[in-house]
Every structure is written in structure tokens, then in C-alpha cells.
Enzyme design. Structure first.
Site, PDB file in Angstrom:
ATOM      1  N   SER A 123       0.793  -1.238   0.000  1.00  0.00           N
ATOM      2  CA  SER A 123       0.000   0.000   0.000  1.00  0.00           C
ATOM      3  C   SER A 123       0.823   1.285   0.000  1.00  0.00           C
ATOM      4  O   SER A 123       0.254   2.358  -0.200  1.00  0.00           O
ATOM      5  CB  SER A 123      -0.942   0.021   1.203  1.00  0.00           C
ATOM      6  OG  SER A 123      -1.965  -0.915   1.023  1.00  0.00           O
ATOM      7  N   LYS A 181       0.395   3.390  -2.985  1.00  0.00           N
ATOM      8  CA  LYS A 181      -0.792   4.239  -3.164  1.00  0.00           C
ATOM      9  C   LYS A 181      -0.455   5.731  -3.102  1.00  0.00           C
ATOM     10  O   LYS A 181      -1.142   6.556  -3.697  1.00  0.00           O
ATOM     11  CB  LYS A 181      -1.846   3.890  -2.101  1.00  0.00           C
ATOM     12  CG  LYS A 181      -2.379   2.458  -2.219  1.00  0.00           C
ATOM     13  CD  LYS A 181      -3.219   2.075  -0.994  1.00  0.00           C
ATOM     14  CE  LYS A 181      -3.773   0.656  -1.068  1.00  0.00           C
ATOM     15  NZ  LYS A 181      -4.487   0.270   0.187  1.00  0.00           N
ATOM     16  N   TYR A 196      -3.405  -2.594 -10.344  1.00  0.00           N
ATOM     17  CA  TYR A 196      -3.335  -2.386  -8.889  1.00  0.00           C
ATOM     18  C   TYR A 196      -2.502  -3.478  -8.201  1.00  0.00           C
ATOM     19  O   TYR A 196      -1.619  -3.193  -7.389  1.00  0.00           O
ATOM     20  CB  TYR A 196      -4.757  -2.321  -8.313  1.00  0.00           C
ATOM     21  CG  TYR A 196      -4.806  -2.292  -6.806  1.00  0.00           C
ATOM     22  CD1 TYR A 196      -4.518  -1.119  -6.105  1.00  0.00           C
ATOM     23  CD2 TYR A 196      -5.111  -3.451  -6.076  1.00  0.00           C
ATOM     24  CE1 TYR A 196      -4.531  -1.104  -4.719  1.00  0.00           C
ATOM     25  CE2 TYR A 196      -5.131  -3.439  -4.702  1.00  0.00           C
ATOM     26  CZ  TYR A 196      -4.845  -2.263  -4.026  1.00  0.00           C
ATOM     27  OH  TYR A 196      -4.853  -2.249  -2.641  1.00  0.00           O
ATOM     28  N   TYR A 256      -4.985   3.781   7.947  1.00  0.00           N
ATOM     29  CA  TYR A 256      -6.360   3.272   8.047  1.00  0.00           C
ATOM     30  C   TYR A 256      -6.947   3.578   9.420  1.00  0.00           C
ATOM     31  O   TYR A 256      -6.796   4.699   9.921  1.00  0.00           O
ATOM     32  CB  TYR A 256      -6.399   1.762   7.721  1.00  0.00           C
ATOM     33  CG  TYR A 256      -5.558   1.449   6.528  1.00  0.00           C
ATOM     34  CD1 TYR A 256      -5.955   1.880   5.260  1.00  0.00           C
ATOM     35  CD2 TYR A 256      -4.331   0.795   6.638  1.00  0.00           C
ATOM     36  CE1 TYR A 256      -5.164   1.643   4.153  1.00  0.00           C
ATOM     37  CE2 TYR A 256      -3.542   0.553   5.528  1.00  0.00           C
ATOM     38  CZ  TYR A 256      -3.973   0.981   4.294  1.00  0.00           C
ATOM     39  OH  TYR A 256      -3.184   0.754   3.212  1.00  0.00           O
ATOM     40  N   VAL A 276       1.106  -3.727   3.817  1.00  0.00           N
ATOM     41  CA  VAL A 276       1.070  -5.026   4.503  1.00  0.00           C
ATOM     42  C   VAL A 276       2.346  -5.848   4.318  1.00  0.00           C
ATOM     43  O   VAL A 276       2.500  -6.884   4.946  1.00  0.00           O
ATOM     44  CB  VAL A 276      -0.136  -5.929   4.127  1.00  0.00           C
ATOM     45  CG1 VAL A 276      -1.428  -5.427   4.712  1.00  0.00           C
ATOM     46  CG2 VAL A 276      -0.241  -6.126   2.642  1.00  0.00           C
TER      47      VAL A 276
END
Ligand code: DON
Length: 309
Positions: free
Chosen positions: A64, A67, A191, A243, A261
Site C-alpha cells: 500500500s 498508493k 493495482y 487506516y 502489509v
């Protein structure tokens, strides 16, 4: 201010001796194979000094953290119209949550939860064949990190393609709301591959420098984004980068950060430094357990919290 070299050496030493290391992600089978004992940290200061400790040169799955960089590319393509398709609020939900999407008509809360990042990737994909879109992303990472060797780890990409049913659900659900332009399987293909890019702490600390330097890329003296955009990406990282663990990260570490992760965390100290830490074991919110602890100790020792020394 204490000597950063000594601070990093001490933190790496402490982390090597920690017995509680969190749990390595297993929902992407290939990630479960990574050694939980790994720990690396790299800091690039505003002056361009690079300091590393532990396994800082070993490539890991950025997941992530990618991103942040696809968001930068997507904003470059469509500017603020992106915010019609994705929000800017903390989600207070897990990174892969589906429930909120229904209540909010297929518009994800922010660009860092999986649903939001899939929309962002869809923006980067539009108008290009998937290979070209992925090539743009990898090329951007190579440029920012100053390392032409950066590649996608194909085994990790395949592993997530074979098992990423939640993301398939998210993409299809948003497609039903008209918030995905391309065939969902194509957007997901890009992705999954962007998440599977492998980089070291050293690479990522270099790649994050433009966010610590008002949008400038010091190594090439080129501007990557405007000062305003760099400030805004940092704001999103602070509020949403971990998050439903973002509040705790701000409370303890106090800087914009983005986790993955794979166990990496990119941390930005505006005007001071770009940091990357890696330890594969995760906490309950899916963020690196020892990575968070190491950053907490580092920002405290250096007086780097954006909320005051
Ligand atoms: O989409 C996923 O589930 C992964 N490729 C990335 C998730 C992730 O890194 C969440 N971060 N802590």
C-alpha cells in the site's frame, strides 16, 4: 539534537531484541514467506545525507505504500477533479472494508483504503493499455528513487491475483456505481502489480523526498508536484495513511506516514527528512508493529513530530 547515526543504531539494536514482532500478513500467500526477523530503516535528510541501519538495502513488497505514488500520478493527470470520485476523510474502518462503500454510493472515503486506491489506479489506467500504465508507475518509482533496478515481484503479483477476492468485490461494486471506468479486471491487474513492486528502505526513503521538500526532487532539481499538492498529500497520509490505526500513529509518531502489509512504512518529516522503516510483522490494524515502534522512538529522539518537539 542527538546524533542520528547513534539513534538509528540504537533503535535497530532494540528492534533486533524485541520478541513481540506482530504477525506477518498471510492473506497474500507469498507475503507469508517473509522472515519476521527482518528489520531495516533508512533516513534521507533535507541536506541529502543518507543514514541506514539493519536490513535497509533488502527489497521488500511495498504494497500500500505504492498508493502514495499512484495518487501523485493521478492528481497529475486529472487534478482536483479526482475528488469527485474519492473522498478525503479518515475511514475509521479496515483497509479492505466493503460496508462503508454501500452507504456512500460507491465513493471511497479516501485514496489510501483499498477501494480508494483502486479508483486512483483506474484514473492512471484510463487512456492507456494496462502494461503502459504499470510501466509509468514503475518508471516513476525508478526516477524518484534514483534506481533503475526497481521491478515488480511477479510471484507476489500472481499470488494476490489468485487470491484477491475482496479487491475483486470492491472493484466490481464500484463499477456498479459507475465509479470505475475500465474493465475491473484490468484496473485490478495494474493495482495488484503496483502493490507488488519491490523496493528497499533506502529506495523508498529517496522516493519520498519530494514530499519532505515542498514538492521538489532534490536529486534532479526537478519539481514533482506543487508545494500545495505536497502539503495536501502529506495531510492525507497523516489522517488516512494507517487506516483505522491513523489516530494512534499520529498520537505516537506524529508525522505523515503510509504503511503497507509488506511491513514497510514511509514517514515524512516536512522540511527535515524522508524515512522508510521495514519489519514484516503487523499489528491488529495491518500496520508494521515494530516499524511503528521504531518511528515513535526516532521522532521522539529527533524532535520530529509535526506537532512539536
Ligand atoms: O490490496 C491489498 O490488500 C494489498 N495489495 C495492499 C494492502 C495494504 O498494503 C494495506 N496496508 N497496510
Amino acid at each position: 539534537m542527538p546524533e542520528i547515526v547513534a539513534v538509528l543504531a540504537e533503535i535497530a539494536d532494540q528492534m533486533a531484541r524485541e520478541s513481540e514482532r506482530g504477525r506477518v500478513a498471510s492473506y497474500i500467500p507469498q507475503l507469508a514467506r517473509v522472515d519476521p526477523k527482518k528489520f531495516g530503516i533508512a533516513v534521507v535528510t533535507a541536506e541529502g545525507a543518507v543514514h541506514v541501519a539493519g536490513d535497509a538495502e533488502e527489497p521488500f513488497s511495498i504494497q500500500s505504500i505504492s498508493k502514495v505514488f499512484t495518487l501523485t500520478l493521478a492528481l497529475g493527470r486529472v487534478g482536483d477533479t479526482l475528488w469527485r470520485r474519492v473522498g478525503r476523510e479518515p475511514s475509521g474502518n479496515a483497509f479492505n472494508s466493503i460496508a462503508q462503500l454501500e452507504r456512500e454510493n460507491g465513493v471511497p472515503r479516501n485514496p489510501f483504503i483499498n477501494a480508494g486506491a483502486i479508483v486512483v489506479t483506474d484514473v492512471v489506467l484510463s487512456g492507456h493499455p494496462p502494461k503502459e500504465a504499470l510501466g509509468d508507475i514503475v518508471q516513476f518509482m525508478r526516477f524518484l528513487a534514483g534506481n533503475e533496478e526497481i521491478v515488480v515481484d511477479k510471484a507476489v503479483a500472481q499470488s494476490e491475483t489468485a487470491t484477491g477476492y475482496r479487491n475483486v468485490a470492491l472493484a466490481n461494486y464500484m463499477k456498479a456505481f459507475g465509479n470505475i471506468e475500465n474493465p475491473p479486471e484490468m484496473t485490478l491487474g495494474v493495482y495488484f502489480h503496483q502493490c507488488a513492486i519491490a523496493m528497499s528502505c533506502r529506495d523508498l526513503a529517496h522516493a519520498g523526498r519530494f514530499l519532505a521538500e515542498d514538492g521538489h526532487h532534490p536529486a534532479t532539481r526537478r519539481r514533482v508536484v506543487s508545494r500545495e499538492r505536497a502539503r495536501r498529500i502529506n495531510a492525507l497520509m497523516l489522517m488516512c495513511g494507517h487506516y483505522d490505526g491513523s489516530g494512534d500513529f499520529a498520537f505516537k509518531v506524529g508525522i505523515p506516514g503510509k504503511s503497507g502489509v509488506g511491513g514497510g512504512i514511509l514517514g515524512i518529516v516536512p522540511g527535515e527528512a524522508s524515512i522508510c522503516v521495514w519489519s514484516p510483522g503487523l499489528n491488529a490494524t495491518g500496520n508494521s508493529h515494530l516499524g511503528s515502534l521504531a518511528l515513535e522512538r526516532l521522532t521522539k529522539a529527533m524532535g520530529w513530530s509535526v506537532f512539536g518537539a
